[in-house]
Design a protein around this motif. Structure first.
Motif, PDB file in Angstrom:
ATOM      1  N   LEU A 281      -5.136  48.630 -36.056  1.00 60.83           N
ATOM      2  CA  LEU A 281      -4.140  48.573 -37.015  1.00 60.83           C
ATOM      3  C   LEU A 281      -2.729  48.454 -35.714  1.00 60.83           C
ATOM      4  CD1 LEU A 281      -1.576  49.690 -38.548  1.00 60.83           C
ATOM      5  CD2 LEU A 281      -2.478  52.183 -38.119  1.00 60.83           C
ATOM      6  N   SER A 282      -1.817  47.834 -35.306  1.00 61.94           N
ATOM      7  CA  SER A 282      -0.547  47.904 -34.797  1.00 61.94           C
ATOM      8  C   SER A 282       0.301  47.893 -35.410  1.00 61.94           C
ATOM      9  CB  SER A 282      -0.603  45.788 -34.130  1.00 61.94           C
ATOM     10  OG  SER A 282      -0.394  45.066 -34.778  1.00 61.94           O
ATOM     11  N   ILE A 283       1.480  48.857 -34.631  1.00 64.84           N
ATOM     12  CA  ILE A 283       2.376  49.622 -35.230  1.00 64.84           C
ATOM     13  C   ILE A 283       3.552  48.739 -33.798  1.00 64.84           C
ATOM     14  CG2 ILE A 283       3.354  51.530 -35.378  1.00 64.84           C
ATOM     15  CD1 ILE A 283       1.029  52.923 -35.276  1.00 64.84           C
ATOM     16  N   THR A 284       4.497  47.812 -34.297  1.00 63.65           N
ATOM     17  CA  THR A 284       4.535  46.497 -33.216  1.00 63.65           C
ATOM     18  C   THR A 284       6.499  45.910 -33.573  1.00 63.65           C
ATOM     19  OG1 THR A 284       4.386  45.382 -32.080  1.00 63.65           O
ATOM     20  CG2 THR A 284       3.166  45.034 -33.586  1.00 63.65           C
ATOM     21  N   ASP A 285       6.535  45.997 -33.437  1.00 56.24           N
ATOM     22  CA  ASP A 285       8.009  44.840 -33.590  1.00 56.24           C
ATOM     23  C   ASP A 285       8.449  43.952 -32.449  1.00 56.24           C
ATOM     24  OD1 ASP A 285       9.201  46.368 -31.808  1.00 56.24           O
ATOM     25  OD2 ASP A 285      10.659  47.075 -32.643  1.00 56.24           O
ATOM     26  N   GLN A 286       6.911  43.514 -31.854  1.00 55.76           N
ATOM     27  CA  GLN A 286       7.053  42.317 -30.478  1.00 55.76           C
ATOM     28  C   GLN A 286       5.797  41.687 -30.972  1.00 55.76           C
ATOM     29  OE1 GLN A 286       7.129  44.388 -26.488  1.00 55.76           O
ATOM     30  NE2 GLN A 286       8.102  46.348 -27.345  1.00 55.76           N
ATOM     31  N   LEU A 287       4.645  42.668 -31.019  1.00 58.05           N
ATOM     32  CA  LEU A 287       3.391  41.224 -31.739  1.00 58.05           C
ATOM     33  C   LEU A 287       3.727  40.881 -32.956  1.00 58.05           C
ATOM     34  CD1 LEU A 287       0.899  41.103 -30.283  1.00 58.05           C
ATOM     35  CD2 LEU A 287      -0.683  42.617 -32.216  1.00 58.05           C
ATOM     36  N   GLY A 288       3.253  39.559 -33.722  1.00 56.96           N
ATOM     37  CA  GLY A 288       3.394  39.828 -34.790  1.00 56.96           C
ATOM     38  C   GLY A 288       2.903  39.909 -35.940  1.00 56.96           C
ATOM     39  N   GLY A 289       3.579  40.077 -36.921  1.00 55.89           N
ATOM     40  CA  GLY A 289       2.717  40.737 -38.250  1.00 55.89           C
ATOM     41  C   GLY A 289       1.501  40.632 -38.697  1.00 55.89           C
ATOM     42  N   ILE A 290       0.513  40.843 -39.509  1.00 54.85           N
ATOM     43  CA  ILE A 290      -0.480  40.126 -39.857  1.00 54.85           C
ATOM     44  C   ILE A 290      -0.920  41.059 -40.497  1.00 54.85           C
ATOM     45  CG2 ILE A 290      -2.885  41.463 -38.189  1.00 54.85           C
ATOM     46  CD1 ILE A 290      -3.469  39.009 -37.820  1.00 54.85           C
ATOM     47  N   GLY A 291      -2.378  40.421 -41.849  1.00 56.91           N
ATOM     48  CA  GLY A 291      -2.679  41.384 -42.585  1.00 56.91           C
ATOM     49  C   GLY A 291      -4.187  40.115 -42.564  1.00 56.91           C
ATOM     50  N   LEU A 292      -5.283  40.165 -42.189  1.00 52.83           N
ATOM     51  CA  LEU A 292      -6.506  39.348 -42.491  1.00 52.83           C
ATOM     52  C   LEU A 292      -7.211  40.231 -42.802  1.00 52.83           C
ATOM     53  CD1 LEU A 292      -7.114  36.325 -42.753  1.00 52.83           C
ATOM     54  CD2 LEU A 292      -6.987  36.625 -39.792  1.00 52.83           C
ATOM     55  N   GLU A 293      -7.889  39.548 -43.145  1.00 52.48           N
ATOM     56  CA  GLU A 293      -9.480  40.581 -43.666  1.00 52.48           C
ATOM     57  C   GLU A 293     -10.690  39.858 -43.025  1.00 52.48           C
ATOM     58  OE1 GLU A 293      -8.998  36.568 -46.177  1.00 52.48           O
ATOM     59  OE2 GLU A 293      -7.834  38.283 -45.598  1.00 52.48           O
ATOM     60  N   HIS A 294     -11.765  41.191 -42.619  1.00 57.54           N
ATOM     61  CA  HIS A 294     -12.725  40.562 -41.928  1.00 57.54           C
ATOM     62  C   HIS A 294     -14.337  41.300 -42.866  1.00 57.54           C
ATOM     63  CE1 HIS A 294     -10.932  38.002 -38.931  1.00 57.54           C
ATOM     64  NE2 HIS A 294      -9.883  38.828 -39.186  1.00 57.54           N
ATOM     65  N   HIS A 295     -15.039  41.143 -42.380  1.00 53.69           N
ATOM     66  CA  HIS A 295     -16.284  41.392 -42.762  1.00 53.69           C
ATOM     67  C   HIS A 295     -16.260  43.328 -42.405  1.00 53.69           C
ATOM     68  CE1 HIS A 295     -19.699  40.503 -46.028  1.00 53.69           C
ATOM     69  NE2 HIS A 295     -19.246  41.456 -45.646  1.00 53.69           N
ATOM     70  N   ARG A 296     -16.127  43.465 -41.183  1.00 50.49           N
ATOM     71  CA  ARG A 296     -16.445  44.905 -40.873  1.00 50.49           C
ATOM     72  C   ARG A 296     -15.540  45.154 -39.991  1.00 50.49           C
ATOM     73  NH1 ARG A 296     -21.304  44.877 -36.754  1.00 50.49           N
ATOM     74  NH2 ARG A 296     -20.510  42.921 -35.806  1.00 50.49           N
ATOM     75  N   SER A 297     -14.346  44.587 -40.503  1.00 51.02           N
ATOM     76  CA  SER A 297     -12.675  45.339 -39.851  1.00 51.02           C
ATOM     77  C   SER A 297     -12.476  44.150 -40.199  1.00 51.02           C
ATOM     78  CB  SER A 297     -12.690  44.900 -38.162  1.00 51.02           C
ATOM     79  OG  SER A 297     -12.615  43.579 -38.445  1.00 51.02           O
ATOM     80  N   SER A 298     -10.356  44.839 -39.977  1.00 58.75           N
ATOM     81  CA  SER A 298      -9.746  44.155 -40.922  1.00 58.75           C
ATOM     82  C   SER A 298      -7.943  43.741 -39.760  1.00 58.75           C
ATOM     83  CB  SER A 298      -8.902  44.513 -42.143  1.00 58.75           C
ATOM     84  OG  SER A 298      -8.753  46.095 -41.875  1.00 58.75           O
ATOM     85  N   GLU A 299      -7.396  43.083 -39.804  1.00 55.52           N
ATOM     86  CA  GLU A 299      -6.252  42.665 -38.911  1.00 55.52           C
ATOM     87  C   GLU A 299      -4.675  43.345 -39.736  1.00 55.52           C
ATOM     88  OE1 GLU A 299      -6.253  39.899 -35.523  1.00 55.52           O
ATOM     89  OE2 GLU A 299      -7.437  38.847 -37.640  1.00 55.52           O
ATOM     90  N   ASN A 300      -4.329  43.719 -39.448  1.00 51.92           N
ATOM     91  CA  ASN A 300      -2.937  44.840 -40.207  1.00 51.92           C
ATOM     92  C   ASN A 300      -2.511  45.413 -39.405  1.00 51.92           C
ATOM     93  OD1 ASN A 300      -5.388  46.294 -42.659  1.00 51.92           O
ATOM     94  ND2 ASN A 300      -6.462  46.633 -40.843  1.00 51.92           N
ATOM     95  N   GLY A 301      -0.850  44.494 -39.234  1.00 56.20           N
ATOM     96  CA  GLY A 301       0.275  44.403 -38.059  1.00 56.20           C
ATOM     97  C   GLY A 301       1.204  45.359 -39.621  1.00 56.20           C
ATOM     98  N   VAL A 302       1.818  46.302 -38.736  1.00 51.09           N
ATOM     99  CA  VAL A 302       3.011  46.865 -39.403  1.00 51.09           C
ATOM    100  C   VAL A 302       4.556  47.743 -38.121  1.00 51.09           C
ATOM    101  CG1 VAL A 302       1.601  47.570 -41.058  1.00 51.09           C
ATOM    102  CG2 VAL A 302       2.287  49.516 -39.173  1.00 51.09           C
ATOM    103  N   THR A 303       5.102  48.081 -38.932  1.00 61.77           N
ATOM    104  CA  THR A 303       6.479  47.580 -37.411  1.00 61.77           C
ATOM    105  C   THR A 303       6.325  49.384 -37.997  1.00 61.77           C
ATOM    106  OG1 THR A 303       7.959  47.514 -39.843  1.00 61.77           O
ATOM    107  CG2 THR A 303       7.994  46.225 -38.390  1.00 61.77           C
ATOM    108  N   PRO A 304       6.871  49.346 -36.421  1.00 57.94           N
ATOM    109  CA  PRO A 304       7.279  51.038 -36.622  1.00 57.94           C
ATOM    110  C   PRO A 304       7.608  52.230 -37.570  1.00 57.94           C
ATOM    111  CG  PRO A 304       8.341  49.586 -34.114  1.00 57.94           C
ATOM    112  CD  PRO A 304       8.054  48.372 -35.362  1.00 57.94           C
ATOM    113  N   GLY A 305       7.327  53.007 -37.473  1.00 54.25           N
ATOM    114  CA  GLY A 305       7.187  54.243 -38.455  1.00 54.25           C
ATOM    115  C   GLY A 305       6.102  53.914 -39.471  1.00 54.25           C
ATOM    116  N   TYR A 306       5.038  54.047 -39.381  1.00 58.24           N
ATOM    117  CA  TYR A 306       4.200  53.671 -40.376  1.00 58.24           C
ATOM    118  C   TYR A 306       3.581  55.126 -40.322  1.00 58.24           C
ATOM    119  CZ  TYR A 306      -0.806  52.639 -42.827  1.00 58.24           C
ATOM    120  OH  TYR A 306      -1.381  52.626 -43.380  1.00 58.24           O
ATOM    121  N   PHE A 307       3.135  55.845 -39.695  1.00 62.51           N
ATOM    122  CA  PHE A 307       3.262  57.418 -39.099  1.00 62.51           C
ATOM    123  C   PHE A 307       4.225  58.754 -39.531  1.00 62.51           C
ATOM    124  CE2 PHE A 307      -0.750  55.648 -37.681  1.00 62.51           C
ATOM    125  CZ  PHE A 307      -1.519  55.771 -38.485  1.00 62.51           C
TER     126      PHE A 307
END
Length: 641
Positions: A281-307
Motif C-alpha cells: 500500500l503506497s499512500i502518496t501523491d507523488q508516486l503514480g497510482g496503481i491497482g494491480l493484482e498478483h498471486h501472493r501480493s497486490s500493488e495498491n496506490g492511494v492518495t494521502p488520507g487513507y488512514f
C-alpha cells in the motif's frame, strides 16, 4: 525454431503478375509484400540450463534511474534471443515499457557482443553466443518516468515501486516458469522494502530467494524511507509506505478491518492460494497510482488520507478487497485464452467478465462483509454504478463481450465519449451480471443456493495451490449448473451479447432493492465528488464538470449533448453569473418543471459561446430503495460470514 508467418501465396516474386480482376490504374507501380521470418524461438515447457543472476541498483531516486546487471548462463555457442516482457498479466495488453530500456550493452568474457533488435517484435534482441562462453552479461538502465506525461512515476525521493519485469530480460524458447532467477536489489540507505519474495538483508541490499521468472515478475516490491508493516494473520500482512510518516498512523480498529477482510475472503472462497501474501500500500501523491493484482501480493496506490481521513467517506478502500479477490479470481483461476507461457505470446481477453467482472463483484461484497466500508456506503456505491450504466446508450451498438477487447484497443488512453464508445465495462457491468446470477440462484433454488456456493466450488479447490487452473465459458456454466440446474450457458451468452436498452440491474430488485433517484446525493457520492474535485451531473443533464468549470464528461444523446457541450469546454458563467459548482446545481434545481433553459457561457479555446441547457428534471442522484420488509438476498449477501 524458425516459423514462417506468411502464406505461400505471398512468397512469390515481387514481379509476379497481379491477380485476375485486380483494379490497378495503367502505368502505376504495384509492389507485393516482402515475406518475413519469425526468428524468435517458441516457448517450450523445458527447464532453462542455469540460474539467471539479476542485480539492480535502485539508489538513484532523484533521477528515477534503475541500473541493471544481468548475468545469464549459456550452455553453448548459438544464436540466442533475449526478450523484454511485453504482454503483462493484469494489464491485459502489450504494455511493457520497452521505450524506457536504455544503454543496453551485452558482453561475454569481458568482450562485447553485438545485438540486433528484431524488426517485427521490438522487445526482442538477437545475439550470437561466442564459443567457450559460460554466460552473457547484459547491462542496461530502466529510465523511469519523471513526469506523469511520460508514464507512471515509479521512483521518488521517498518511495520506489519496483516491478521486476521492467528491470530484466529473459531468454526466448522456454516457459517463464522454467527459467530460474535470483534477484538482488540495493536500495537507498535507511530504506526498507516489502514484497512477496523472502530476502536476506545486508544493510541496504536485499538478496531475494531464488525462484522462477514467472514468480519473479509476479512479485513486485514496494520500498521507501517511511514504512510500516502489520501482520494481519500468520500468512498475510499489510505493508504501507508513505511520503509523510504521519500517514501511517493507523488505528487498531482500522487494522482490524483489514484483518477481517482476510478472514472473510478465506471463508467466502473456502481456500487460500498463497503460502504468504502482502498488501503493498503506497499512500502518496507523488508516486503514480496503481491497482494491480498478483498471486501472493497486490500493488495498491492511494492518495494521502487513507488512514487519517477514514471518516470522510469510503475513499479508495474498495481497492484492497478487489485486488485481494484476484488471488483467487484471475491469478489462481484464469481464463484459458488469457493464460500464456511467456510474456511475448498475445493474451486473449474473452473471459475478463469473469476475471475482472466477478472480482469487481466480490470486491464490493467483501468490503461490506469485513466492515472496511459500511453496508450503507456499499449500497450507495451500487446505486451509482447501476445508474451510470443504465444511462449509457452504447449498449445499443457494442455488447459487453466486445469491451473485453478494450485494453488492447485503447491501451487505457483517455476517451472523449465513453458513454458511446464504451470502455472496460466488463468491470462494473460484469458486477451487475454477477449480481443477476446471484439473484437467479436464490430465486430458482428457493433461497438455498447463492453465488457463495459458486465461489467455493469454482475458487475453493486445491487449497494451498498457487499455480494456475484455467477455465472456459463451458466450465463457468457447468459449475453453475451443478449448483442449480438452469440454462446458464444460454443465459450468459445472452447477457454478454445483448443490445438491450438499459443495464442488467434486475438482479438487485430480485435481491430486495430497486434503483431510485432523489434530489439529495448520498454521502459516498458527495465524497467522490470532493475527492475528484467535480460536480457529477450525469443524471441531472448528462455531464460532469470540474470545480474550475472544465467539462470532463458528456453523456451521448443527453440534454448536455443536445446543447452542444463537449469534453474540454470550460463553463465560465451560469445564467450570467460567474461559474461555481454550487451555482450550477442551484440553477439546475430551479429549472425543474419550467420551460426556460439554463444559460451557460462556455469557453472553447479562444472562443466563447452561449449554451442553452434545456433540461428540467432537477437534481437527480441515485439511491437504492428497499423492497418490502425483512432480510432480502442482498442483505444476506453483504452480511459477514
Amino acid at each position: 525454431m524458425i516459423r514462417r508467418i506468411l502464406a505461400a501465396t505471398l512468397l512469390c516474386s515481387t514481379s509476379a503478375p497481379l491477380p485476375v480482376g485486380a483494379q490497378v490504374p495503367a502505368g502505376n507501380s504495384a509492389p507485393q509484400p516482402v515475406p518475413f521470418v519469425d526468428a524468435i524461438p517458441a516457448p517450450r515447457d523445458v527447464r532453462y540450463p542455469g540460474t539467471i543472476r539479476l542485480d539492480v541498483d535502485a539508489t538513484d531516486t532523484q533521477r528515477g534511474i534503475l541500473r541493471v546487471v544481468e548475468t545469464i548462463p549459456v550452455a553453448k555457442a548459438e544464436r540466442m534471443t533475449l526478450l523484454f516482457p511485453k504482454w503483462l498479466p493484469g494489464a491485459h495488453s502489450p504494455r511493457g515499457e520497452i521505450d524506457k530500456l536504455a544503454g543496453l550493452v551485452i558482453t561475454a568474457g569481458g568482450k562485447r557482443i553485438d545485438w540486433t533488435r528484431d524488426p517485427v517484435d521490438v522487445t526482442a534482441f538477437h545475439i550470437q553466443v561466442p564459443a567457450g562462453a559460460k554466460a552473457v552479461e547484459a547491462r542496461f538502465q530502466f529510465v523511469s518516468a519523471t513526469k506523469a506525461d511520460q508514464g507512471r512515476i515509479v521512483m521518488t525521493p521517498t518511495m520506489i515501486s519496483l516491478q521486476p519485469n521492467s528491470v530484466s530480460l529473459y531468454p526466448a524458447g522456454h516457459f517463464t516458469r522454467q527459467i530460474p532467477v535470483q534477484m538482488t536489489v540495493r536500495y537507498p540507505d535507511g530504506w526498507t522494502a516489502s514484497g512477496a519474495l523472502a530476502a536476506k538483508v545486508t544493510g541496504a541490499t536485499y538478496a531475494y530467494e531464488t525462484t522462477n521468472y514467472e514468480v519473479l515478475v509476479d512479485s513486485p516490491i514496494l520500498a521507501g524511507k517511511y514504512g510500516k508493516v502489520w501482520d494481519l494473520t500468520p500468512r498475510v500482512r499489510l505493508a504501507a509506505y508513505a511520503d509523510d510518516p504521519a500517514e501511517l498512523a493507523a488505528t487498531p480498529a482500522q487494522v482490524d478491518a483489514h484483518r477481517r477482510l482476510v478472514e472473510q475472503s478465506a471463508k467466502t472462497f473456502g481456500a487460500q492460494h498463497y503460502d504468504r501474501y502482502t498488501f503493498l500500500l503506497s499512500i502518496t501523491d507523488q508516486l503514480g497510482g496503481i491497482g494491480l493484482e498478483h498471486h501472493r501480493s497486490s500493488e495498491n496506490g492511494v492518495t494521502p488520507g487513507y488512514f487519517t481521513k477514514w471518516n470522510d467517506g469510503p475513499g479508495r478502500r474498495n481497492l484492497l478487497p478487489h485486488e485481494f479477490a484476484h488471488s483467487w479470481d484471475g491469478k489462481f483461476r484464469r481464463g484459458a485464452d488469457s493464460w500464456t507461457p511467456d510474456y511475448r505470446t498475445p493474451m486473449r481477453n474473452s473471459l475478463l467478465w469473469v476475471y475482472e467482472g466477478q472480482t469487481q463483484f466480490w470486491g464490493y461484497v467483501l468490503q461490506a462483509r469485513s466492515g472496511l466500508v459500511s453496508k450503507q456506503d456499499t449500497l450507495d456505491q451500487y446505486a451509482a454504478i447501476m445508474a451510470l450504466y443504465d444511462s449509457q446508450p452504447a449498449r445499443a451498438w457494442r455488447d459487453l463481450l466486445d469491451t473485453t477487447n478494450d485494453p488492447i484497443i485503447s491501451q487505457r488512453r483517455p476517451k472523449g465519449w465513453t458513454s458511446w464508445q464504451r470502455s472496460e465495462d466488463y468491470y462494473n457491468e460484469g458486477l451487475l451480471v454477477w449480481m443477476d446470477v446471484d439473484s437467479l440462484l436464490r430465486e430458482k433454488s428457493g433461497g438455498t443456493k447463492s453465488i457463495d456456493d459458486f465461489a467455493r466450488a469454482f475458487f475453493g479447490i486445491r487449497d494451498g495451490d498457487w499455480g494456475e487452473v484455467t477455465y472456459t465459458l463451458d466450465d463457468v456454466a457447468g459449475t453453475l449448473n451443478a449448483i442449480q440446474p438452469y440454462d446458464w450457458k444460454g443465459y450468459l451468452d445472452r447477457r454478454l451479447t445483448e443490445h438491450a436498452k438499459g443495464a442488467p440491474i434486475d438482479g438487485f430488485a430480485r435481491n430486495g432493492y430497486r434503483l431510485v433517484y432523489t434530489d439529495m446525493a448520498a454521502p459516498s457520492f458527495k465524497a467522490n465528488e470532493a475527492t475528484r474535485k467535480i460536480a457529477d451531473l450525469t443524471f441531472s443533464g448528462g455531464f460532469v464538470v470540474g470545480t474550475t468549470g472544465e467539462v470532463s464528461g458528456v453523456t451521448w444523446d443527453s440534454p448536455a449533448f443536445a446543447a452542444g457541450m463537449t469534453v474540454g469546454d470550460t463553463i465560465q458563467a451560469v445564467n450570467g453569473d460567474a461559474f461555481t459548482p454550487d451555482r450550477l446545481k442551484t440553477a439546475i434545481a430551479a429549472a425543474k418543471g419550467t420551460k426556460e433553459p439554463v444559460q451557460l457561457t462556455v469557453k472553447d479555446g479562444d472562443r466563447f459561446r452561449t449554451v442553452a441547457l434545456d433540461y428540467h428534471g432537477g437534481l437527480r442522484y441515485p439511491r437504492l430503495e428497499k423492497i418490502g420488509t425483512g432480510e432480502g438476498g442482498l442483505d444476506r449477501l453483504l452480511a459477514p460470514r
